[in-house]
Design an enzyme around this catalytic site. Sequence first.
Site, short mmCIF file in Angstrom:
data_model
loop_
_atom_site.label_atom_id
_atom_site.label_comp_id
_atom_site.label_asym_id
_atom_site.label_seq_id
_atom_site.Cartn_x
_atom_site.Cartn_y
_atom_site.Cartn_z
N GLY A 18 0.92 -1.40 -0.01
CA GLY A 18 0.09 0.15 0.01
C GLY A 18 0.89 1.34 -0.10
N TYR A 160 -10.11 2.87 16.20
CA TYR A 160 -9.38 3.20 15.10
C TYR A 160 -8.99 4.60 15.03
CZ TYR A 160 -7.59 3.76 10.25
OH TYR A 160 -6.97 3.98 9.13
N1 LIG Z 1 -6.29 2.25 2.77
C1 LIG Z 1 -7.13 3.40 3.37
O1 LIG Z 1 -8.04 3.76 2.71
C2 LIG Z 1 -6.64 4.30 4.46
C3 LIG Z 1 -7.12 5.42 5.01
C4 LIG Z 1 -6.32 6.24 5.94
C5 LIG Z 1 -5.56 5.73 6.66
N2 LIG Z 1 -4.90 4.75 6.20
C6 LIG Z 1 -3.47 4.21 7.09
O2 LIG Z 1 -2.49 4.11 6.12
C7 LIG Z 1 -1.61 3.17 6.64
C8 LIG Z 1 -0.99 2.22 5.68
O3 LIG Z 1 -2.44 1.68 5.30
P1 LIG Z 1 -2.33 1.00 3.92
O4 LIG Z 1 -3.90 1.13 3.33
O5 LIG Z 1 -1.33 1.19 3.14
O6 LIG Z 1 -2.50 -0.57 4.34
P2 LIG Z 1 -1.74 -1.87 3.82
O7 LIG Z 1 -1.73 -1.87 2.49
O8 LIG Z 1 -2.53 -3.04 4.68
O9 LIG Z 1 -0.27 -1.86 4.52
C9 LIG Z 1 0.01 -1.83 5.95
C10 LIG Z 1 1.34 -1.92 5.98
O10 LIG Z 1 1.56 -1.88 7.68
C11 LIG Z 1 2.24 -3.07 7.92
N3 LIG Z 1 2.14 -3.44 9.37
C12 LIG Z 1 1.00 -3.79 9.84
N4 LIG Z 1 0.96 -3.74 11.14
C13 LIG Z 1 2.39 -3.85 11.39
C14 LIG Z 1 3.19 -3.93 12.50
N5 LIG Z 1 2.50 -4.52 13.75
N6 LIG Z 1 4.48 -3.65 12.58
C15 LIG Z 1 4.97 -3.37 11.33
N7 LIG Z 1 4.21 -3.39 10.16
C16 LIG Z 1 3.12 -3.54 10.35
C17 LIG Z 1 2.12 -4.13 6.83
O11 LIG Z 1 3.30 -4.98 6.75
P3 LIG Z 1 2.99 -6.50 6.96
O12 LIG Z 1 1.63 -7.04 6.63
O13 LIG Z 1 4.17 -6.96 5.83
O14 LIG Z 1 3.76 -6.82 8.45
C18 LIG Z 1 1.97 -3.20 5.58
O15 LIG Z 1 3.27 -3.00 4.99
C19 LIG Z 1 -1.97 2.64 8.08
O16 LIG Z 1 -1.67 3.19 9.05
C20 LIG Z 1 -3.64 2.90 7.76
O17 LIG Z 1 -4.23 2.99 9.21
C21 LIG Z 1 -5.41 3.75 5.32
#
Ligand SMILES: NC(=O)c1ccc[n+]([C@@H]2O[C@H](COP(=O)([O-])OP(=O)(O)OC[C@H]3O[C@@H](n4cnc5c(N)ncnc54)[C@H](OP(=O)(O)O)[C@@H]3O)[C@@H](O)[C@H]2O)c1
Length: 258
Positions: A18, A160
């Site tokens: 992501g 969250y």
């Molecule tokens: N997608 C949305 O619509 C959205 C909107 C607002 C905010 N966000 C925020 O954006 C950020 C990135 O999310 P994304 O949407 O890009 O999600 P994603 O594709 O699921 O990626 C999440 C990343 O976080 C890592 N991760 C999760 N738990 C972890 C831990 N305990 N220690 C180390 N790494 C960890 C995962 O790595 P592994 O699984 O390989 O460990 C992965 O690289 C998050 O903080 C999320 O809350 C997302």
Amino acid sequence: MTKRFENKTALVTGGTSGMGLATARLLLDEGANVVITGRDEDRLAAAAKELGTTTRDLDAADRLLTVRADAASVADLDALTDRVRDRFGRLDVVFANAGVGVFQPSAEVTEDDFDQIVGVNFKGVYFTIQKAVPLLADGGAIVINASWTLHRGLAVASVYSASKAAVHNLARTLSADLAPRRIRVNSVSPGFIDTPMFRGAAPSEEEAAAYAGQTVAGRLGTSEDVARAVAFLASDDASYITGQDLLVDGGLVTSIPA
Ligand SMILES: NC(=O)c1ccc[n+]([C@@H]2O[C@H](COP(=O)([O-])OP(=O)(O)OC[C@H]3O[C@@H](n4cnc5c(N)ncnc54)[C@H](OP(=O)(O)O)[C@@H]3O)[C@@H](O)[C@H]2O)c1
């Protein structure tokens, strides 16, 4: 292409997927040494392979370090800092991005759910930064990945959203705390971004389209949309911006689509 991060080193937590992966790619393209973390060696290896083949620079692989580190574990974060110090000696940019989304009505939230979300999204961000700061050069930049949900209520996101409000508040406080070393601290608040996390919450095309329809932009965001905002805040282009939150949400929070 302008290379804003040549001779700089960036840490991107949660860089296997992501927005973290897209930001790592952009920073590599713009000349940085990049450290990515995640919880799983295989996923880190897959990300490294993808970054090696999808960045424009032939030497990008030499500038990438992968470190298995659970953001919720302070011991892992200590070990991460040691690895970064050994390999690159210092940091210039921290993108505290690792996060988890668990979405359920407040009545269904268990103590374990609470501890998991807060453990990664708040405690993880807090100690990622605390451990990284001694390595961070004066004039460096920290960007925290928050969320649009810190600005607007979402029924199934009580813990969250509160964790994201906490880390934006942290950006404000740390912007003052670290100002004597000219370290800037900001957050980004992504809207609906088409990543594996988003697809977990909206698995069907109909659901994804319904979310896209809530934005003025009329589309989901891409990880690259957010990566460009993170790179801006991390760069000298944002030299007078600190303690802010930058919404990257296609207008989701501020306006109702026509
Ligand atoms: N997608 C949305 O619509 C959205 C909107 C607002 C905010 N966000 C925020 O954006 C950020 C990135 O999310 P994304 O949407 O890009 O999600 P994603 O594709 O699921 O990626 C999440 C990343 O976080 C890592 N991760 C999760 N738990 C972890 C831990 N305990 N220690 C180390 N790494 C960890 C995962 O790595 P592994 O699984 O390989 O460990 C992965 O690289 C998050 O903080 C999320 O809350 C997302």
